[in-house]
Write a protein that holds these residues in place. Structure first.
Motif, mmCIF file in Angstrom:
data_model
loop_
_atom_site.group_PDB
_atom_site.id
_atom_site.type_symbol
_atom_site.label_atom_id
_atom_site.label_comp_id
_atom_site.label_asym_id
_atom_site.label_seq_id
_atom_site.Cartn_x
_atom_site.Cartn_y
_atom_site.Cartn_z
ATOM 1 N N ALA C 23 0.819 -1.209 0.000
ATOM 2 C CA ALA C 23 0.000 0.000 0.000
ATOM 3 C C ALA C 23 0.852 1.258 0.000
ATOM 4 C CB ALA C 23 -0.929 -0.001 1.201
ATOM 5 N N GLY C 24 2.072 1.143 0.535
ATOM 6 C CA GLY C 24 2.947 2.303 0.592
ATOM 7 C C GLY C 24 3.224 2.900 -0.783
ATOM 8 N N TRP C 25 3.067 2.095 -1.824
ATOM 9 C CA TRP C 25 3.339 2.598 -3.164
ATOM 10 C C TRP C 25 2.174 3.404 -3.715
ATOM 11 C CZ3 TRP C 25 8.123 2.339 -5.130
ATOM 12 C CH2 TRP C 25 9.013 1.474 -4.493
ATOM 13 N N PHE C 26 1.027 3.324 -3.036
ATOM 14 C CA PHE C 26 -0.139 4.040 -3.547
ATOM 15 C C PHE C 26 -0.570 5.189 -2.644
ATOM 16 C CE2 PHE C 26 -0.327 -0.367 -4.989
ATOM 17 C CZ PHE C 26 -0.281 -0.158 -6.361
ATOM 18 N N ASN C 27 -0.341 5.000 -1.365
ATOM 19 C CA ASN C 27 -0.831 6.006 -0.422
ATOM 20 C C ASN C 27 0.182 6.153 0.700
ATOM 21 O OD1 ASN C 27 -2.126 7.330 1.738
ATOM 22 N ND2 ASN C 27 -4.116 6.728 0.934
ATOM 23 N N ARG C 28 0.522 7.373 1.060
ATOM 24 C CA ARG C 28 1.552 7.554 2.073
ATOM 25 C C ARG C 28 1.045 7.373 3.489
ATOM 26 N NH1 ARG C 28 4.681 12.770 1.684
ATOM 27 N NH2 ARG C 28 5.370 11.881 3.635
ATOM 28 N N LYS C 29 -0.252 7.576 3.695
ATOM 29 C CA LYS C 29 -0.771 7.505 5.073
ATOM 30 C C LYS C 29 -1.236 6.099 5.440
ATOM 31 C CE LYS C 29 -1.474 12.130 6.098
ATOM 32 N NZ LYS C 29 -1.243 12.920 7.162
ATOM 33 N N ALA C 30 -1.655 5.353 4.397
ATOM 34 C CA ALA C 30 -2.291 4.062 4.668
ATOM 35 C C ALA C 30 -1.414 3.106 5.489
ATOM 36 C CB ALA C 30 -2.707 3.419 3.354
ATOM 37 N N PRO C 31 -0.118 2.956 5.179
ATOM 38 C CA PRO C 31 0.670 1.952 5.905
ATOM 39 C C PRO C 31 0.618 2.143 7.414
ATOM 40 C CG PRO C 31 1.913 2.753 4.048
ATOM 41 C CD PRO C 31 0.679 3.594 4.115
ATOM 42 N N PHE C 32 0.672 3.411 7.840
ATOM 43 C CA PHE C 32 0.643 3.656 9.284
ATOM 44 C C PHE C 32 -0.634 3.112 9.912
ATOM 45 C CE2 PHE C 32 -0.726 6.331 12.810
ATOM 46 C CZ PHE C 32 0.348 6.163 13.664
ATOM 47 N N ILE C 97 1.891 4.447 17.908
ATOM 48 C CA ILE C 97 0.955 5.577 17.896
ATOM 49 C C ILE C 97 1.574 6.810 18.544
ATOM 50 C CG2 ILE C 97 -1.201 4.249 17.783
ATOM 51 C CD1 ILE C 97 -1.490 4.709 20.777
ATOM 52 N N GLY C 98 2.516 6.568 19.473
ATOM 53 C CA GLY C 98 3.128 7.720 20.130
ATOM 54 C C GLY C 98 4.136 8.444 19.255
ATOM 55 N N ASN C 99 4.520 7.818 18.132
ATOM 56 C CA ASN C 99 5.592 8.402 17.327
ATOM 57 C C ASN C 99 5.163 8.718 15.910
ATOM 58 O OD1 ASN C 99 8.100 8.643 18.854
ATOM 59 N ND2 ASN C 99 7.827 6.463 19.215
ATOM 60 N N ARG C 100 3.872 8.970 15.716
ATOM 61 C CA ARG C 100 3.376 9.149 14.354
ATOM 62 C C ARG C 100 4.145 10.263 13.629
ATOM 63 N NH1 ARG C 100 -0.881 11.942 11.902
ATOM 64 N NH2 ARG C 100 -1.468 12.850 13.875
ATOM 65 N N GLN C 101 4.295 11.387 14.294
ATOM 66 C CA GLN C 101 4.981 12.519 13.655
ATOM 67 C C GLN C 101 6.400 12.153 13.267
ATOM 68 O OE1 GLN C 101 2.844 13.424 16.135
ATOM 69 N NE2 GLN C 101 1.828 15.297 15.487
ATOM 70 N N LYS C 108 10.337 9.577 5.362
ATOM 71 C CA LYS C 108 9.568 10.136 4.265
ATOM 72 C C LYS C 108 9.733 9.280 3.008
ATOM 73 C CE LYS C 108 8.293 14.825 3.175
ATOM 74 N NZ LYS C 108 8.717 16.193 3.200
ATOM 75 N N ASN C 109 8.639 9.021 2.321
ATOM 76 C CA ASN C 109 8.602 8.233 1.083
ATOM 77 C C ASN C 109 8.928 6.767 1.298
ATOM 78 O OD1 ASN C 109 7.901 10.409 -0.516
ATOM 79 N ND2 ASN C 109 10.048 11.049 -0.640
ATOM 80 N N LYS C 110 9.196 6.387 2.539
ATOM 81 C CA LYS C 110 9.467 4.975 2.779
ATOM 82 C C LYS C 110 8.511 4.430 3.826
ATOM 83 C CE LYS C 110 14.305 5.187 1.559
ATOM 84 N NZ LYS C 110 15.687 5.118 2.029
ATOM 85 N N GLU C 111 7.361 5.094 3.983
ATOM 86 C CA GLU C 111 6.415 4.696 5.029
ATOM 87 C C GLU C 111 6.019 3.244 4.893
ATOM 88 O OE1 GLU C 111 5.944 7.314 3.120
ATOM 89 O OE2 GLU C 111 5.842 9.090 4.390
ATOM 90 N N GLY C 112 5.826 2.823 3.632
ATOM 91 C CA GLY C 112 5.396 1.440 3.411
ATOM 92 C C GLY C 112 6.404 0.469 3.967
ATOM 93 N N ALA C 113 7.647 0.613 3.556
ATOM 94 C CA ALA C 113 8.682 -0.313 4.005
ATOM 95 C C ALA C 113 8.865 -0.213 5.507
ATOM 96 C CB ALA C 113 9.987 -0.023 3.293
#
Lengths: 445, 48, 530, 274
Positions: C23-32, C97-101, C108-113
């Motif tokens: 999903a990281g390749w399509f949406n940056r927020k979804a993986p989290f 959840i405590g470290n979302r920011q 950045k740009n590697k959220e999926g991985a």
């Protein structure tokens, strides 16, 4: 008189009431509201404590277990005569000190008053917690809580002096409690299987004489708040705190918690029979006597009023230890009474020292000549306070000292009688030389 | 060193110290509550 | 579905990590969010498992692929593993959840991985904990290690080198373990722990078994970074990004210790471990060395996270020493400390995350004036620190209590002394930080300034404490440094609330440690250990 | 320090040797390894799973759970390489272009040169002249390699082979293509995104098949549950299940190999490389 154990949440509430007030204190937008919270909590606390008095005087004991933290030890409260005595002293003086704090902190325009009042409340909670502890673990818990809550109060001014005093304070207090009391407690637990305070102690039959002596000494020095030499030097250092702190905590709550803990451990854990059978009490008496005499001598040479009072406190605390270690009825009564009597006397003296500082900004005795004319009420109170601490009639201090003297006589060891009398003369010397100076200088003028 | 004018600390400071000083005196004449508690405690420890 | 809970605990994170990686390749927020939901489900499942085990008192066995024990792979959820499962999933969930920011900015740009590896790491630990098969444990150890290296590798400029160090030693450790399992298989022909436990007592004198024990244990000791094979830990934990350190530091060493307990008690049976080999003296000596070395080294550190890393080495000594005391008190203490230390380390690393996020660097000296600046964070930090020192009623005190009791009962007074010593050192360490944060006036940090302000105004929260305002005025009035009025700047709520939650948990764990020991740990220790 | 290391290694080696002393003999039929569990597999594989190759059935069914995680390990490696190595292409980089008719190489700063030119082709900084023989041979071979790979994947039930081996062959074919031509050409045909998504999809097929069994109501990875879905009996379903997961493994292994190659050969820039 019927001895009964009553299950009651009152002790828990008495401990918690000042903690509950903290959110109120912190969130208050004005000084008045904040102080109202403090008063409310103090009044409720005193009423709660007093409401237990009739029951306890009838010989009952109130208990309550908050939670079972270890398989056979809980955080348990028990209100008996001795604990209640101490609780009454502490909670009644909290009200008085709160009034005093308002005058002192406001007139000196002190910073961080919210923090000050909050930690004051924590400290009082912890003090009542120690008074009502049913076992050594609970006592240790509140003892540590008190140590930590006092740290921000001692270092209130946040300057260099406060910092080094804070270090010294922690070094002795935490070092003592973690380094000595904790292992001693655990060894006791290992050999006896319990930490509950029993009327006759729990060590008898489980622990041999050498170990008992070692543990007793570890407890005595570990509870550094009682200030047996050489574990005393945090107390003069802690005098950098604002005067109300010195007054309530370093004349009543903190130091008396030390004395109280020592008494509790000697009677409830080590046990009087063990103390006397192995002759441990003699060693304790000698240690206490040395502290009494040396502290009184040092007090004579102190020029800063609060430091002089601090050394006086160190000496007076050892009276309590001595009284208990004499292992006679009168001696013990005297020692316990001294917790109360000395508290009222010494707090008066600290209040006076603070009042002088508030009104004139003077800390040193040598600069106070003739101040009696300017502040007659304060100085009269000072005179009464010193009479009480020295043990002159018609003051409360006389009664406890009388019992202590009786105790030495009963024990048949006249040396300690001389220690008592001799130190009283020294006390008289360092107080009355000062008191007379205050007035006489004015006369000379 | 000081003038003879009476100049006490603020009232909020003086009241408490008067209270404690009077209690100190009071306790000489009326020590019963504390005395009773202390002797009760000693009784449990020493027996009798 | 409840019968499948033992599988769900690990399968849900596994599947989620795969989905997140894609999903990281399509949406940056979804993986989290995928990661968070998966960890939450895993956490709930492990809590349910624990509840079930405590209620019924029997271990749950789950046959993977439907094959019974020695033939296939089984998962065994007993009191011990259920408790550790709860710890793992809780730490992973809260830390994320405590470290979302931090995740958003640092990866950045590697959220999926990143999120995939994060969840995989958790899944690996969960699997190691739940498995009843010695070889499956190794496979999952590999998963956890590999993803751990990846997570740690991305941090400061020195992180890759530290990670390489970690990778070398970690691989050696894992290989030793694998070698041990190989020897065991040669000697017994089985890989199932329960099966092995029935075979080993009949061949106590086999030198192959003895060597398997030694080399498995050595491998695990390397993995848990006990002195003198601790070299990889301080670098790896202090150079990595905080969110990774916050996951890995509380869990890796603790789970490895759990594995050690599991191997020694479930696989090699207490009769073999404590009866036949009896390594108490030597292991406790190593533990004592570790405690003293860790504490003293921590004293010499200027960097906050590095200091925490050395404290972890000391804490490992606590647990190893406690376990090898070989009596019920000591083993209870070691197991209880797995839970407590995980919570404490989590709290401290979350605090470190907040400090770094706020001040922009990791030196202790940059904590100046933080008590005035963020009172709530500092209150939580104080609580966590006191727990490490071992002040009642925080949880750190109670595990120490059991450990010391065990030490006294076993006559290992050196161990008792080391524990007390390290408590005192910890007191010095943390009060040194308290002093800096309390006494020294706050200095504004230039490089963190602007960006931070934007974030602040975005969240728009100000907590005003009159006392602190007063102190601020006092400072600006009395101090020679000119740094303006202090404005309270707590971290944003999504960061602050989980952190404070963990800090409160330290108290709750402490107060209820009696019930934890009575209801869980008591059943986790074989009856043979008195 | 070096000597210390050598001593440690020597001691370890000696210990390893010493403790082999009471090992069973080589190929001993009475050794625990051949008496404890092996007989079960030898005797029951066919009736349990209908797979003639015992190794495959142990790998993908009896201990299929292990294998699933071994596949995940490979995926983890791919993700780790991506996370640690991948750096986004910088805009202000210089590039080399070759004028095909004359063979002149020019260096261009940034991305200024218009795309789609047919006289200039982009080349790597470490360019070597075009080699017809290598290129032709490789292109010829690649198809056969891929065909053989598919055979290996499909034939794991009966002979040595399976998802890992087949996946490696598939991946190698693409890597061969990249080596024989250049990285950009390979990436154009088989992009990074494809590799990344295929790698997780491969593992997802494995784990998803397992989870499907779980949702149908059997244990995780118990392929018997897929019987009704595949229209076979429970035993054959296991055999088919193994094939499904082998395909997933092959897909994952292939994609991860390629992905790792892309990142390693170009130091994460995926701009130029071998």
């Amino acid at each position: 008189m019927s001895m009964e154990t009553i299950l009651s949440v009152k002790p828990l509430f008495a401990v918690l009431v000042s903690l509950v007030a903290i959110p109120g204190i912190v969130s208050s937008r004005s000084q008045n509201i904040r102080e109202a919270w403090t008063f409310g909590a103090a009044a409720i606390k005193l009423l709660l404590v007093l409401s237990m008095l009739p029951l306890v005087l009838d010989g009952n004991v109130l208990t309550f277990t908050l939670v079972q933290v270890l398989p056979d030890i809980g955080i348990t409260f028990k209100v008996d005569a001795f604990g209640l005595l101490f609780a009454i002293v502490a909670s009644s003086l909290w009200i008085v000190t709160s009034i005093y704090s308002i005058g002192y902190m406001r007139s000196l325009n002190e910073h961080s008053q919210t923090r000050y009042f909050s930690f004051f409340a924590v400290a009082i909670s912890a003090t009542i917690g120690v008074a009502f502890s049913a076992n050594l673990l609970t006592l240790y818990l509140f003892y540590e809580m008190l140590s930590l809550a006092t740290f921000p109060l001692v270092t209130h001014h946040q300057d260099k002096e406060a910092r080094s005093s804070g270090r010294k304070y922690l070094f002795y207090i935490l070092g003592g409690s973690i380094g000595l009391v904790l292992p001693a407690m655990m060894i006791t637990y290992h050999f006896t299987g319990t930490l509950d305070f029993a009327a006759q102690g729990v060590m008898a039959g489980h622990i041999n004489s050498g170990l008992a002596l070692l543990l007793t000494v570890m407890f005595l020095f570990g509870f550094a708040k009682v200030g047996i030499m050489p574990m005393h030097s945090w107390l003069p250092a802690a005098m950098v705190a604002p005067t109300p702190v010195s007054a309530l905590l370093h004349a009543v709550a903190v130091v008396k918690v030390g004395a109280f803990s020592v008494v509790r451990v000697f009677t409830g854990i080590v046990g009087t029979t063990l103390l006397s059978d192995f002759g441990i009490n003699g060693i304790v008496c000698v240690l206490a006597s040395i502290t009494i005499v040396v502290a009184s001598l040092i007090a004579l040479s102190q020029d800063e009023l609060k430091r002089r009072l601090a050394f006086s406190t160190i000496g007076q605390l050892s009276y309590i230890v001595l009284g208990i270690a004499l292992l006679t009825k009168s001696g013990m009564t005297g020692g316990m009474l001294h917790i109360a009597m000395h508290a009222f006397g010494k707090i008066t003296l600290f209040f006076c020292a603070g009042a002088i500082f508030c009104a004139t900004g003077i800390k040193y005795i040598s600069k106070m000549k003739g101040i009696g004319r300017r502040m007659p009420i304060t100085m009269t109170a000072f005179l009464i306070g010193s009479l009480s601490v020295v043990g002159f009639p018609p003051c409360g201090g006389f009664i406890s000292k009388w019992y202590l003297v009786l105790g030495t006589v009963e024990s048949g060891n006249i040396a300690f009688l001389f220690v008592l009398l001799g130190s009283s003369f020294l006390n008289a010397a360092y107080f009355f030389r000062f008191s007379t100076m205050l007035f006489s200088a004015a006369k000379r003028r | 060193m000081f003038e003879n004018k009476i100049d006490e600390a603020p009232l909020w400071c003086v009241v408490p110290l008067v209270i404690t000083a009077s209690i100190s005196v009071l306790l000489f004449f009326y020590p019963q509550p504390f005395l009773k508690l202390a002797s009760l405690a000693v009784q449990t420890i020493m027996g009798g | 579905m409840t019968s499948n809970l033992p599988a769900l605990v690990i399968i849900v994170p596994l599947l989620a990590s795969l989905v997140a990686a894609g999903a990281g390749w399509f949406n940056r927020k979804a993986p989290f969010y995928i990661a968070v939901i998966a960890l939450l489900i895993s956490f709930i499942s492990s809590v349910l498992l624990l509840a079930q085990v405590v209620a019924t008192g029997v271990a749950i066995e789950y046959q993977m692929a439907g094959w019974p024990a020695p033939v296939g792979i089984v998962y065994v959820i007993d009191h011990l593993s259920a408790m550790v499962l709860v710890v793992i999933t809780f730490v992973a969930f809260v830390n994320l959840i405590g470290n979302r920011q931090a995740v958003e900015t640092e990866f950045k740009n590697k959220e999926g991985a990143f999120n995939a590896l994060y969840v995989l790491f958790t899944a690996g630990l969960v699997g190691m904990t739940a498995t009843g098969d010695a070889f499956n444990l190794y496979v999952l150890l590999e998963i956890a290690s590999l993803s751990g290296y990846a997570l740690i590798g991305l941090g400061s400029s020195r992180a890759p080198l530290a990670t390489l160090n970690y990778l070398f030693l970690g691989t050696i450790g894992a290989t030793f373990y694998l070698l041990g399992v190989g020897y065991l298989y040669i000697a017994t022909g089985s890989l199932n722990m329960a099966d092995l436990a029935t075979i080993i007592p009949s061949m106590m004198n086999s030198s192959t078994i003895l060597f398997a024990f030694i080399i498995c244990l050595t491998g695990l000791l390397v993995k848990m970074a006990i002195f003198p094979v601790h070299g990889w830990l301080p670098g790896a934990y202090s150079e990595s990004s905080t969110v990774s350190a916050g996951l890995i530091a509380p869990l890796t060493t603790k789970v490895t210790i759990y594995i050690m307990v599991r191997i020694c008690l479930t696989l090699f049976t207490p009769e073999y471990t404590f009866g036949y080999i009896d390594p108490t003296d030597i292991m406790v000596a190593i533990a004592v060395a570790s405690i003293i070395f860790g504490s003293l080294s921590a004293l010499a550190q200027k960097d906050f996270k590095r200091m925490l890393s050395y404290i972890i080495i000391a804490e490992v000594g606590y647990m190893v020493g406690g376990f090898f005391l070989g009596n019920r008190m000591g083993v209870s203490g070691a197991i209880l400390h797995i839970v407590n230390d995980a919570a404490m380390t989590l709290a401290l690393f979350m605090a470190a995350g907040i400090f770094i996020w706020k001040t922009g660097d990791e030196k202790q000296s940059s904590l100046k004036g933080l008590y005035a600046k963020m009172p709530f964070t500092m209150a939580g930090f104080t609580l966590a620190a006191l727990s490490v020192v071992g002040v009642p009623p925080t949880c750190g005190f109670f595990s120490k209590w059991y450990l010391i009791s065990g030490g006294i009962a076993a006559g290992q007074y050196l161990f008792v002394g080391a524990l007390i010593f390290s408590s005192l050192i910890n007191a010095v360490l943390f009060f040194r930080i308290f002093e800096i944060a309390l006494f020294e006036p706050f200095k504004s940090h230039h490089h963190a300034g602007d960006e931070e302000d934007k974030v602040e105004s975005h969240h728009g929260e100000t907590i005003v404490d009159p006392g602190v305002i007063e102190s601020a005025q006092q400072y600006s009035g009395s101090d020679s440094h000119d740094h303006g009025a202090i404005v309270i700047k707590e971290p944003p709520l999504p960061m602050l609330v989980p952190f404070l939650g963990v800090c409160v948990l330290l108290l709750i764990l402490g107060l209820y440690s009696g019930s934890i020991v009575n209801n869980i740990i008591h059943f986790a220790i074989p009856a043979g250990i008195i | 320090m070096k000597i210390l290391g050598k001593i440690t290694i020597t001691i370890c080696g000696l210990l390893l040797l010493f403790f082999t002393s009471d090992f069973p003999d080589w190929g001993d039929v009475n050794s625990p390894a051949s008496t404890h569990l092996s007989p079960y597999f030898i005797e029951h594989t066919i009736e349990d799973t209908a797979v003639p190759n015992i190794v495959t059935s142990v790998l993908a069914d009896y201990r299929g759970y292990d294998t699933m995680f071994e596949t995940t390990v490979i995926l983890t490696a791919g993700l780790a390489c991506f996370l640690l190595l991948r750096i986004p292409r910088k805009d202000s980089i210089h590039r080399y272009y070759r004028h095909e008719p004359t063979g002149v190489t020019i260096r261009v700063e940034g991305d200024r040169y218009p795309k789609g030119s047919n006289v200039f082709t982009r080349i790597d900084s470490s360019w070597v002249p075009y080699d017809l023989i290598i290129n032709f041979t490789c292109r010829l071979l690649i198809h056969f390699i891929q065909l053989f790979a598919l055979y290996v994947v499909a034939h794991g039930h009966h002979s040595p082979g399976g998802g890992f081996q087949g996946g490696v062959l598939l991946g190698a074919s693409v890597i061969l293509f990249a080596i024989s031509g250049n990285l950009r050409a390979a990436i154009k045909r088989f992009g990074e995104k494809t590799a990344a998504i295929l790698s997780s999809t491969g593992v997802f097929i494995y784990a998803g098949a397992g989870a499907l069994c779980l949702f149908i109501g059997e244990q995780f990875l118990n392929y018997s549950a897929l019987g009704p879905l595949l229209g076979t009996d429970r035993i054959m379903a296991r055999s088919h299940g193994i094939l499904i997961v082998e395909i997933g493994v092959a897909m994952a292994v292939m994609a991860v190999m390629i992905w790792i190659y892309y990142n390693l050969s170009s130091a994460g820039k995926q701009d130029e490389g071998l």
